[in-house]
Design a protein around this motif. Structure first.
Motif, PDB file in Angstrom:
ATOM      1  N   ASN A  18       0.824  -1.202   0.000  1.00  0.00           N
ATOM      2  CA  ASN A  18       0.000   0.000   0.000  1.00  0.00           C
ATOM      3  C   ASN A  18       0.862   1.258   0.000  1.00  0.00           C
ATOM      4  OD1 ASN A  18      -2.468  -1.439   0.133  1.00  0.00           O
ATOM      5  ND2 ASN A  18      -2.156  -1.766   2.336  1.00  0.00           N
ATOM      6  N   TYR A  19       2.015   1.194   0.675  1.00  0.00           N
ATOM      7  CA  TYR A  19       2.936   2.330   0.701  1.00  0.00           C
ATOM      8  C   TYR A  19       3.906   2.287  -0.488  1.00  0.00           C
ATOM      9  CZ  TYR A  19       1.322   2.598   5.548  1.00  0.00           C
ATOM     10  OH  TYR A  19       0.552   2.697   6.674  1.00  0.00           O
ATOM     11  N   VAL A  20       4.435   1.098  -0.760  1.00  0.00           N
ATOM     12  CA  VAL A  20       5.475   0.985  -1.777  1.00  0.00           C
ATOM     13  C   VAL A  20       4.925   1.288  -3.165  1.00  0.00           C
ATOM     14  CG1 VAL A  20       7.143  -0.592  -2.840  1.00  0.00           C
ATOM     15  CG2 VAL A  20       6.773  -0.648  -0.372  1.00  0.00           C
ATOM     16  N   ASP A  21       3.662   0.913  -3.414  1.00  0.00           N
ATOM     17  CA  ASP A  21       3.076   1.223  -4.728  1.00  0.00           C
ATOM     18  C   ASP A  21       3.092   2.722  -5.000  1.00  0.00           C
ATOM     19  OD1 ASP A  21       2.624  -1.354  -5.477  1.00  0.00           O
ATOM     20  OD2 ASP A  21       0.561  -1.431  -4.724  1.00  0.00           O
ATOM     21  N   THR A  22       2.722   3.509  -3.984  1.00  0.00           N
ATOM     22  CA  THR A  22       2.709   4.968  -4.163  1.00  0.00           C
ATOM     23  C   THR A  22       4.126   5.510  -4.319  1.00  0.00           C
ATOM     24  OG1 THR A  22       0.746   5.010  -2.736  1.00  0.00           O
ATOM     25  CG2 THR A  22       1.795   7.121  -3.241  1.00  0.00           C
ATOM     26  N   GLN A  23       5.083   4.947  -3.547  1.00  0.00           N
ATOM     27  CA  GLN A  23       6.480   5.370  -3.698  1.00  0.00           C
ATOM     28  C   GLN A  23       6.999   5.069  -5.102  1.00  0.00           C
ATOM     29  OE1 GLN A  23       8.389   3.274  -0.471  1.00  0.00           O
ATOM     30  NE2 GLN A  23       8.111   4.976   0.960  1.00  0.00           N
ATOM     31  N   LEU A  24       6.637   3.906  -5.623  1.00  0.00           N
ATOM     32  CA  LEU A  24       7.050   3.564  -6.982  1.00  0.00           C
ATOM     33  C   LEU A  24       6.405   4.493  -8.008  1.00  0.00           C
ATOM     34  CD1 LEU A  24       6.933  -0.346  -6.848  1.00  0.00           C
ATOM     35  CD2 LEU A  24       8.962   1.087  -7.048  1.00  0.00           C
ATOM     36  N   LEU A  25       5.161   4.876  -7.757  1.00  0.00           N
ATOM     37  CA  LEU A  25       4.472   5.778  -8.675  1.00  0.00           C
ATOM     38  C   LEU A  25       5.139   7.153  -8.695  1.00  0.00           C
ATOM     39  CD1 LEU A  25       2.065   6.015 -10.597  1.00  0.00           C
ATOM     40  CD2 LEU A  25       0.691   6.817  -8.653  1.00  0.00           C
ATOM     41  N   ILE A  26       5.507   7.663  -7.515  1.00  0.00           N
ATOM     42  CA  ILE A  26       6.207   8.955  -7.444  1.00  0.00           C
ATOM     43  C   ILE A  26       7.557   8.864  -8.149  1.00  0.00           C
ATOM     44  CG2 ILE A  26       7.246  10.638  -5.872  1.00  0.00           C
ATOM     45  CD1 ILE A  26       5.115   9.851  -3.818  1.00  0.00           C
ATOM     46  N   SER A  27       8.281   7.772  -7.918  1.00  0.00           N
ATOM     47  CA  SER A  27       9.598   7.593  -8.544  1.00  0.00           C
ATOM     48  C   SER A  27       9.465   7.481 -10.056  1.00  0.00           C
ATOM     49  CB  SER A  27      10.276   6.343  -7.986  1.00  0.00           C
ATOM     50  OG  SER A  27      10.402   6.422  -6.582  1.00  0.00           O
ATOM     51  N   ALA A  28       8.442   6.758 -10.526  1.00  0.00           N
ATOM     52  CA  ALA A  28       8.242   6.622 -11.973  1.00  0.00           C
ATOM     53  C   ALA A  28       7.925   7.970 -12.617  1.00  0.00           C
ATOM     54  CB  ALA A  28       7.123   5.625 -12.255  1.00  0.00           C
ATOM     55  N   GLY A  29       7.145   8.809 -11.918  1.00  0.00           N
ATOM     56  CA  GLY A  29       6.863  10.144 -12.443  1.00  0.00           C
ATOM     57  C   GLY A  29       8.116  10.992 -12.544  1.00  0.00           C
TER      58      GLY A  29
END
Length: 724
Positions: A18-29
């Motif tokens: 739940n946390y890592v998905d959002t972190q990955l999304l921010i990093s991908a952006g």
């Protein structure tokens, strides 16, 4: 700051997707943004003149990588990030101090990332894209996860997790630069063992933290369906691999009779299959070591291919010269492939050379192949189309030079089929064959350089007759040497020891000679300050001598254009320095011990090319006294009162003349031991004649004319110099 992170204890959420998905999304952006900006920058560098910005970025990168302070900070911050991550895996919390330390480290890594990102994209689209797919992914994931610590929350809780263990990559990079900065001798076994231990510990830490993170996270929603049952695709592959490799953890075992029977088949079939793989792998390794196999160079690296029939001694010197420590910066990413004829003694000699402990750093970058440049398959095996340069070398001890040159010409033409735009350097034995090539218009391409060995020897011999010492000068410039720093009492001149001029050691002339023998030619971009200030070649020469304390000399210029390159050796004292533009690049040709020793006037520095040097008494006489003063200085004689001892001794006229003569010789000897240097600007103008007078009679015979020769030749051309 207490509201920025989760803090202690139950306020922190567990490690979950739940946390890592959002972190990955921010990093991908962030990665996508930098990727697009990088591609725009790469296209802009191709279509516009932004060389000035590129050079500034390259200077920043060099300063960041070469700064001892930055190096220490990077080592300390990477270690602290790794240690803090280990503590967080136990406490499952993130306090303010830990967050502050990791945030500062992350900002520091990002500051290092930006110049590297810019420089890679200045080089082109492929270079920038490769950088973003490797270093860019890790750096921006680390940055995005740190931002996620503040932004991301789930069920009112924030996470403690950020992949700070990725900082171990920075530690390895800083560790390698630290070994270079401290000039550690990596050929020493103790140093090699220490380096292997450090690298092993860091890599084990990285893989352990990666496994810890993955296992604590669990499977994402996409993979949960694969692990619903005990026996599934992933667990079955895991069972087979642990069984055939004889590891056998025992956490998964078959319980059915049919499954156990198949396990027996898997054990016998798998182990034999594994043995066959090991045998074939050993064969491939042996073939590669014996000159077979393939080699594909890594993109964005320098790659040289050597073909022909060179001898063992020639190949050895060629390799050692290219990878000499003085060229470490230029050869860090260099690979060499040698295509040698089967049975050539150079193959075994090269393999033995690479096995030596001091050559362990180049072992993986020199590739030996058996084959021929006339065989298309052999040229394809070494990926010759990707070569930066191809050398075609002969056997210097051959009996039939005409046949040797003919074979090498055919090899060159064969290479041209696969590498039409690659630079080819062909070494021939006779100049006659070189002339035939030029007449046949075979070597007319701008990418082909032909050198005739016998012509080069004759030109060297002829030039050495005209200019004494020319041969040793060229030899010293073309071959790197190491001067051992040692103080040998036996090497000290006996005359100097008797005069009490310092402790025993090497004489000054020997130190100067060894320092001069260690100088090499370097081609370095000339500072833009010189063209902005309208400097002449003489003024730049003087400035560089002043900036480096006389340790570096500028001897020429290189004016490079996209379609041509002009080399000007000593273009003249009044030659104006041109400004570098998009279509013209100005570089200097320097004599220096290494590239770092070259110091030029930069923006904000004092331009010393026009600074007036404080002149000594003799210099003042030479510069302002004219011919009459020069003659007075050279013809000055000692009077009786110059020797106080003669005033208390009754001597005859003949004896006094003898004493004065001895005094003159002693005075000349003392001045010769510490000669006064002529004014620097006067020497920089050039056009002088250097006269060495040995013996008092020779000096006296020409003393009326020798001082005049210290002036420019043009000013003395109207005088009669019969005495000299």
């Amino acid at each position: 700051m207490s509201g920025l992170v989760c803090g202690e204890g139950p306020n922190c959420g567990p490690l979950s997707w739940n946390y890592v998905d959002t972190q990955l999304l921010i990093s991908a952006g962030a990665w996508g943004l930098f990727f697009i900006l990088g591609q725009i920058l790469a296209i802009k560098s191709r279509t516009s003149n932004i060389d000035e910005y590129r050079e500034r970025m390259e200077i920043i990168v060099v300063k960041l990588h070469g700064s001892p302070r930055i190096l220490v900070i990077e080592l300390v911050m990477s270690v602290s990030s790794c240690v803090l991550f280990m503590f967080r895996t136990y406490h499952r919390s993130m306090n303010e101090m830990s967050f502050l330390c990791e945030a500062v480290a992350c900002i520091f890594y990002f500051v290092l990332f930006i110049p590297n990102w810019a420089v890679k994209h200045f080089k082109g689209l492929s270079s920038g894209g490769f950088f973003m797919l490797t270093e860019g992914v890790l750096e921006l994931f680390l940055l995005g996860s740190m931002a996620g610590l503040v932004i991301v929350s789930h069920e009112g809780k924030k996470t403690w997790f950020s992949p700070s263990f990725l900082a171990s990559k920075h530690f390895l990079a800083a560790w390698k630069r630290a070994l270079i900065a401290m000039k550690v001798n990596t050929s020493v076994p103790a140093t090699q063992i220490m380096d292997i231990l450090v690298v092993t510990i860091v890599k084990v830490y990285f893989m352990a933290m990666l496994m810890l993170t993955v296992e604590n996270l669990g499977d994402p929603e996409l993979l949960k369906s694969f692990t619903k049952d005990k026996w599934n695709t992933v667990s079955s592959v895991y069972f087979v691999l642990t069984t055939v490799t004889t590891v056998g953890f025992g956490d998964i075992v078959p319980v059915t009779s049919l499954g156990r029977l198949f396990t027996i088949v898997i054990i016998f079939g798998g182990t034999s299959w594994l043995a066959q793989i090991a045998y074939r792998g050993g064969q491939i390794f042996a073939v590669n070591n014996s000159g077979g196999g393939f080699f594909v160079p890594i993109p964005q690296t320098k790659y040289i291919v050597v073909v022909g029939s060179p001898g063992a001694h020639m190949v050895r010197n060629f390799i050692l010269e290219l990878f000499h420590p003085d060229h470490s910066e230029d050869s860090d990413d260099l690979h060499i492939s040698l295509i040698l004829t089967p049975g050539s003694p150079a193959i075994e000699a090269t393999l033995q050379l690479l096995k030596l402990p001091e050559n362990i750093r180049i072992n993986a970058r020199v590739h030996v192949f058996q084959g021929s440049a006339l065989n298309d398959d052999d040229l394809l095996r070494v990926t010759i189309s990707s070569a930066t340069c191809v050398f075609v070398l002969p056997d210097m001890l051959c009996h039939n030079m005409i046949q040797e040159d003919t074979e090498n010409i055919i090899r060159m033409m064969s290479v041209q089929k696969f590498a039409a735009k690659t630079r080819i350097i062909l070494l021939l034995m006779t100049a006659e064959n070189k002339d035939l090539l030029q007449e046949a218009n075979i070597s007319s391409g701008s990418n082909i350089t032909v050198v005739a060995y016998d012509q080069f020897k004759l030109e060297m011999a002829g030039k050495s007759c005209q200019v004494h010492g020319f041969g040793p000068l060229i030899s010293n410039l073309c071959k790197s040497i190491n001067i051992e720093e040692e103080q040998d009492a036996e090497g000290y001149a006996e005359d100097d020891e008797e005069m009490g001029e310092g402790p025993p050691g090497k004489p000054q002339w020997k130190k100067d000679f060894e320092r001069g023998a260690g100088l090499e030619l370097y081609e370095v971009d000339l500072s833009q300050v010189y063209s902005q200030r309208g400097a002449t070649f003489m003024e730049v020469v003087v400035d560089i001598i002043e900036q480096t304390g006389g340790l570096v000399y500028l001897i020429g210029l290189v004016e490079s254009r996209p379609d041509s390159k002009r080399v000007l050796v000593n273009p003249g004292p009044m030659y104006p320095i041109k400004a570098s533009t998009g279509s013209l690049k100005i570089m200097g040709v320097f004599f220096a011990s290494d590239r770092e020793a070259i110091l030029q006037c930069d923006v904000g520095m004092v331009f010393l090319g026009r600074r007036e040097r404080a002149l000594a008494d003799e210099d003042t006489e030479m510069m302002g006294g004219g011919k009459k003063r020069l003659r007075n200085v050279a013809m000055a004689k000692f009077q009786e009162e110059d020797i106080p001892e003669l005033q208390h001794v009754n001597l005859g006229q003949a004896q006094k003349e003898t004493a004065l003569q001895i005094a003159r010789v002693v005075r000349r000897h003392r001045r010769a031991l510490q000669p006064v240097r002529p004014p620097l600007k006067m020497l920089a103008v050039g056009g002088h004649v250097i006269v060495l007078c040995v013996g008092a009679q020779a000096a006296e015979a020409g003393q009326g004319e020798v001082p005049c020769l210290s002036l420019p030749t043009a000013r003395c051309s109207g005088h009669n110099h019969q005495g000299t």
